[in-house]
Design a protein around this motif. Structure first.
Motif, PDB file in Angstrom:
ATOM      1  N   ALA A 200       0.827  -1.212   0.000  1.00  0.00           N
ATOM      2  CA  ALA A 200       0.000   0.000   0.000  1.00  0.00           C
ATOM      3  C   ALA A 200       0.857   1.255   0.000  1.00  0.00           C
ATOM      4  CB  ALA A 200      -0.935  -0.013   1.202  1.00  0.00           C
ATOM      5  N   ILE A 201       1.956   1.236   0.778  1.00  0.00           N
ATOM      6  CA  ILE A 201       2.862   2.387   0.818  1.00  0.00           C
ATOM      7  C   ILE A 201       3.497   2.615  -0.553  1.00  0.00           C
ATOM      8  CG2 ILE A 201       5.037   3.244   1.787  1.00  0.00           C
ATOM      9  CD1 ILE A 201       4.273   1.755   4.398  1.00  0.00           C
ATOM     10  N   LEU A 202       3.966   1.549  -1.169  1.00  0.00           N
ATOM     11  CA  LEU A 202       4.591   1.664  -2.488  1.00  0.00           C
ATOM     12  C   LEU A 202       3.617   2.229  -3.508  1.00  0.00           C
ATOM     13  CD1 LEU A 202       6.561  -1.721  -2.589  1.00  0.00           C
ATOM     14  CD2 LEU A 202       7.561   0.560  -2.474  1.00  0.00           C
ATOM     15  N   ARG A 203       2.390   1.732  -3.503  1.00  0.00           N
ATOM     16  CA  ARG A 203       1.405   2.198  -4.480  1.00  0.00           C
ATOM     17  C   ARG A 203       0.995   3.642  -4.208  1.00  0.00           C
ATOM     18  NH1 ARG A 203      -2.416  -1.046  -7.028  1.00  0.00           N
ATOM     19  NH2 ARG A 203      -2.138   0.615  -8.542  1.00  0.00           N
ATOM     20  N   ARG A 204       0.964   4.010  -2.919  1.00  0.00           N
ATOM     21  CA  ARG A 204       0.609   5.388  -2.582  1.00  0.00           C
ATOM     22  C   ARG A 204       1.703   6.367  -3.026  1.00  0.00           C
ATOM     23  NH1 ARG A 204      -2.590   7.799   1.133  1.00  0.00           N
ATOM     24  NH2 ARG A 204      -3.981   6.122   0.505  1.00  0.00           N
ATOM     25  N   ARG A 205       2.944   6.007  -2.782  1.00  0.00           N
ATOM     26  CA  ARG A 205       4.053   6.903  -3.121  1.00  0.00           C
ATOM     27  C   ARG A 205       4.381   6.875  -4.610  1.00  0.00           C
ATOM     28  NH1 ARG A 205       7.266   8.078   1.364  1.00  0.00           N
ATOM     29  NH2 ARG A 205       8.491   9.337  -0.086  1.00  0.00           N
ATOM     30  N   LEU A 206       4.101   5.741  -5.254  1.00  0.00           N
ATOM     31  CA  LEU A 206       4.400   5.582  -6.681  1.00  0.00           C
ATOM     32  C   LEU A 206       3.135   5.111  -7.398  1.00  0.00           C
ATOM     33  CD1 LEU A 206       7.822   3.725  -6.307  1.00  0.00           C
ATOM     34  CD2 LEU A 206       7.509   6.136  -6.871  1.00  0.00           C
ATOM     35  N   PRO A 207       2.237   6.023  -7.711  1.00  0.00           N
ATOM     36  CA  PRO A 207       0.941   5.629  -8.287  1.00  0.00           C
ATOM     37  C   PRO A 207       1.058   4.845  -9.590  1.00  0.00           C
ATOM     38  CG  PRO A 207       0.935   7.935  -7.609  1.00  0.00           C
ATOM     39  CD  PRO A 207       2.343   7.473  -7.511  1.00  0.00           C
ATOM     40  N   GLU A 208       2.149   5.056 -10.331  1.00  0.00           N
ATOM     41  CA  GLU A 208       2.309   4.362 -11.598  1.00  0.00           C
ATOM     42  C   GLU A 208       2.744   2.907 -11.418  1.00  0.00           C
ATOM     43  OE1 GLU A 208       6.180   6.788 -11.022  1.00  0.00           O
ATOM     44  OE2 GLU A 208       4.118   6.674 -10.249  1.00  0.00           O
ATOM     45  N   LEU A 209       3.055   2.509 -10.202  1.00  0.00           N
ATOM     46  CA  LEU A 209       3.497   1.147  -9.916  1.00  0.00           C
ATOM     47  C   LEU A 209       2.293   0.199  -9.925  1.00  0.00           C
ATOM     48  CD1 LEU A 209       6.249  -0.189  -9.064  1.00  0.00           C
ATOM     49  CD2 LEU A 209       5.433  -0.025  -6.714  1.00  0.00           C
ATOM     50  N   THR A 210       2.417  -0.899 -10.641  1.00  0.00           N
ATOM     51  CA  THR A 210       1.310  -1.856 -10.685  1.00  0.00           C
ATOM     52  C   THR A 210       1.236  -2.641  -9.380  1.00  0.00           C
ATOM     53  OG1 THR A 210       2.655  -3.643 -11.615  1.00  0.00           O
ATOM     54  CG2 THR A 210       1.593  -2.107 -13.182  1.00  0.00           C
ATOM     55  N   GLN A 211       0.080  -3.173  -9.102  1.00  0.00           N
ATOM     56  CA  GLN A 211      -0.107  -4.007  -7.915  1.00  0.00           C
ATOM     57  C   GLN A 211       0.840  -5.206  -7.949  1.00  0.00           C
ATOM     58  OE1 GLN A 211      -2.174  -3.419  -5.354  1.00  0.00           O
ATOM     59  NE2 GLN A 211      -1.883  -5.358  -4.245  1.00  0.00           N
ATOM     60  N   ALA A 212       0.993  -5.799  -9.120  1.00  0.00           N
ATOM     61  CA  ALA A 212       1.837  -6.993  -9.241  1.00  0.00           C
ATOM     62  C   ALA A 212       3.294  -6.679  -8.940  1.00  0.00           C
ATOM     63  CB  ALA A 212       1.699  -7.591 -10.640  1.00  0.00           C
ATOM     64  N   LEU A 213       3.818  -5.580  -9.508  1.00  0.00           N
ATOM     65  CA  LEU A 213       5.218  -5.232  -9.283  1.00  0.00           C
ATOM     66  C   LEU A 213       5.437  -4.795  -7.839  1.00  0.00           C
ATOM     67  CD1 LEU A 213       8.034  -4.961 -10.392  1.00  0.00           C
ATOM     68  CD2 LEU A 213       7.453  -2.678 -11.256  1.00  0.00           C
ATOM     69  N   ALA A 214       4.498  -4.047  -7.281  1.00  0.00           N
ATOM     70  CA  ALA A 214       4.621  -3.636  -5.880  1.00  0.00           C
ATOM     71  C   ALA A 214       4.665  -4.854  -4.973  1.00  0.00           C
ATOM     72  CB  ALA A 214       3.448  -2.730  -5.502  1.00  0.00           C
ATOM     73  N   THR A 215       3.851  -5.860  -5.257  1.00  0.00           N
ATOM     74  CA  THR A 215       3.840  -7.083  -4.454  1.00  0.00           C
ATOM     75  C   THR A 215       5.154  -7.835  -4.595  1.00  0.00           C
ATOM     76  OG1 THR A 215       1.435  -7.264  -4.705  1.00  0.00           O
ATOM     77  CG2 THR A 215       2.630  -9.250  -4.047  1.00  0.00           C
ATOM     78  N   GLN A 216       5.697  -7.890  -5.810  1.00  0.00           N
ATOM     79  CA  GLN A 216       6.984  -8.562  -6.020  1.00  0.00           C
ATOM     80  C   GLN A 216       8.091  -7.872  -5.230  1.00  0.00           C
ATOM     81  OE1 GLN A 216       7.119  -8.582 -10.466  1.00  0.00           O
ATOM     82  NE2 GLN A 216       7.566 -10.764 -10.206  1.00  0.00           N
ATOM     83  N   VAL A 217       8.157  -6.543  -5.297  1.00  0.00           N
ATOM     84  CA  VAL A 217       9.189  -5.791  -4.588  1.00  0.00           C
ATOM     85  C   VAL A 217       9.042  -5.990  -3.084  1.00  0.00           C
ATOM     86  CG1 VAL A 217      10.009  -3.474  -4.019  1.00  0.00           C
ATOM     87  CG2 VAL A 217       9.520  -4.080  -6.403  1.00  0.00           C
ATOM     88  N   ALA A 218       7.827  -5.824  -2.566  1.00  0.00           N
ATOM     89  CA  ALA A 218       7.605  -5.948  -1.128  1.00  0.00           C
ATOM     90  C   ALA A 218       7.923  -7.360  -0.637  1.00  0.00           C
ATOM     91  CB  ALA A 218       6.167  -5.578  -0.795  1.00  0.00           C
ATOM     92  N   THR A 219       7.582  -8.362  -1.401  1.00  0.00           N
ATOM     93  CA  THR A 219       7.864  -9.746  -1.015  1.00  0.00           C
ATOM     94  C   THR A 219       9.373 -10.006  -0.974  1.00  0.00           C
ATOM     95  OG1 THR A 219       5.785 -10.506  -1.998  1.00  0.00           O
ATOM     96  CG2 THR A 219       7.479 -12.161  -1.605  1.00  0.00           C
ATOM     97  N   ALA A 220      10.086  -9.557  -2.003  1.00  0.00           N
ATOM     98  CA  ALA A 220      11.534  -9.761  -2.038  1.00  0.00           C
ATOM     99  C   ALA A 220      12.221  -9.022  -0.898  1.00  0.00           C
ATOM    100  CB  ALA A 220      12.086  -9.293  -3.384  1.00  0.00           C
ATOM    101  N   VAL A 221      11.786  -7.804  -0.622  1.00  0.00           N
ATOM    102  CA  VAL A 221      12.387  -7.026   0.467  1.00  0.00           C
ATOM    103  C   VAL A 221      12.103  -7.691   1.813  1.00  0.00           C
ATOM    104  CG1 VAL A 221      12.262  -4.846   1.724  1.00  0.00           C
ATOM    105  CG2 VAL A 221      12.427  -4.839  -0.766  1.00  0.00           C
ATOM    106  N   SER A 222      10.906  -8.224   1.982  1.00  0.00           N
ATOM    107  CA  SER A 222      10.570  -8.921   3.227  1.00  0.00           C
ATOM    108  C   SER A 222      11.486 -10.120   3.440  1.00  0.00           C
ATOM    109  CB  SER A 222       9.104  -9.363   3.174  1.00  0.00           C
ATOM    110  OG  SER A 222       8.768 -10.091   4.332  1.00  0.00           O
ATOM    111  N   ARG A 223      11.802 -10.833   2.370  1.00  0.00           N
ATOM    112  CA  ARG A 223      12.710 -11.980   2.482  1.00  0.00           C
ATOM    113  C   ARG A 223      14.132 -11.525   2.795  1.00  0.00           C
ATOM    114  NH1 ARG A 223      10.154 -15.143  -2.788  1.00  0.00           N
ATOM    115  NH2 ARG A 223       8.365 -16.043  -1.671  1.00  0.00           N
ATOM    116  N   MET A 224      14.538 -10.386   2.237  1.00  0.00           N
ATOM    117  CA  MET A 224      15.862  -9.848   2.567  1.00  0.00           C
ATOM    118  C   MET A 224      15.953  -9.503   4.055  1.00  0.00           C
ATOM    119  SD  MET A 224      16.677  -7.282  -0.603  1.00  0.00           S
ATOM    120  CE  MET A 224      16.833  -7.850  -2.297  1.00  0.00           C
ATOM    121  N   ARG A 225      14.883  -8.945   4.605  1.00  0.00           N
ATOM    122  CA  ARG A 225      14.898  -8.577   6.026  1.00  0.00           C
ATOM    123  C   ARG A 225      15.008  -9.797   6.917  1.00  0.00           C
ATOM    124  NH1 ARG A 225       9.870  -4.644   4.984  1.00  0.00           N
ATOM    125  NH2 ARG A 225      11.004  -2.829   4.180  1.00  0.00           N
TER     126      ARG A 225
END
Length: 285
Positions: A200-225
């Motif tokens: 939700a944060i990614l989509r709010r800050r970057l409206p042009e970001l698709t739901q699918a790409l935002a989910t991919q980025v957030a998932t990968a970052v969560s695994r990095m953490r």
């Protein structure tokens, strides 16, 4: 704003998505007129909260960036010595040296630093950022200022806030802050956001970001953490990564896209090497 929910909605309108716990802590800090002490890993939104509060309240943000060796002169006030010297020379040229000292130490030569600016700006938000980087002596000085909402300048007398600032202190917990400071504040620990909230944060800050790409980025970052990294990525790094993918016109976060943009999310070579060694395909699976 009469409820935590109304404050959360106001923060939402300025682009900050606060969960219920954080919205409640911020609401109570406003209602009780107490500083809010926010602690957590870097990149969890502590500094951004202060900016969002200022925007939501429609008031200026004044930031005091703490660092090793910071003292009262850097945080409160100083005298403009070059201008004082010029003024003294002008007085000497006019033969008016009597009473010169009184003229030199007047308000026109005072340089207000963030703490004094905050005391003189009614209703502002004062951000004391990374207080854990300061020393015990500065903590004691800050505690006194926050308790009294006033300072004493020997040459000018006492300056007291007409309306105390809204104070947000942040700490990355590189060391323990003194208990006396914490007792003066309301405390809230900020975690990294969960998957849905980060999307939700990614989509709010970057409206042009698709739901699918935002989910991919957030998932990968969560695994990095979850990995043992020197510097786990925060929300700021998630945003950087998503922006990098958008700039390269990469609508999908695949192994190739991750490999060429990894520097946007991981800022230490050792972390990048660890993630690559573990397999980018596994990270993105």
């Amino acid at each position: 704003m009469d409820t935590p929910g109304e404050l959360a909605a106001a923060l939402d309108r300025v682009g900050y998505l606060a969960d219920e716990g954080l919205a409640t802590a911020a609401f109570l800090a406003l209602r009780m007129r107490r500083p809010l002490f926010c602690e957590g890993e870097p990149g969890t939104g502590k500094t951004a909260l202060a900016r969002a509060l200022a925007d939501a309240l429609g008031t200026p943000l004044i930031r005091l960036q703490c660092h090793e060796g910071i003292d009262a002169a850097r945080a409160l006030y100083d005298w403009d010595f070059p201008r004082q010297l010029l003024h003294l020379r002008a007085l000497e040229a006019q033969g008016r040296t009597e009473g010169a000292e009184a003229e030199l130490f007047t308000r026109r030569f005072l340089l207000a630093r963030p703490l004094l600016q905050a005391l003189e700006t009614p209703g502002c938000v004062l951000l004391v950022d990374e207080i854990d980087r300061a020393d015990d002596e500065f903590e004691a000085f800050l505690l006194e200022v926050l308790s009294e909402h006033a300072v004493s300048i020997p040459e000018l007398g006492e300056i007291r806030a007409a309306e105390p600032p809204v104070v947000v202190l942040t700490s990355n917990r590189t060391r323990e802050v003194h208990d006396a400071v914490k007792r003066r504040c309301l405390y809230h620990w900020l975690e990294h956001p969960g998957l849905a909230r980060e999307v939700a944060i990614l989509r709010r800050r970057l409206p042009e970001l698709t739901q699918a790409l935002a989910t991919q980025v957030a998932t990968a970052v969560s695994r990095m953490r979850a990995a043992e990294l020197l510097k786990p990525p925060g929300v700021a790094e998630s945003l950087d990564w998503a922006q990098a993918l958008l700039a390269l016109d990469r609508p999908v976060l695949d192994v190739e896209a991750a490999a060429i943009t990894l520097g946007a999310v991981l800022k230490y070579r050792e972390d990048a090497d660890r993630v690559v060694a573990a397999g980018l395909d596994a990270l993105l699976a």
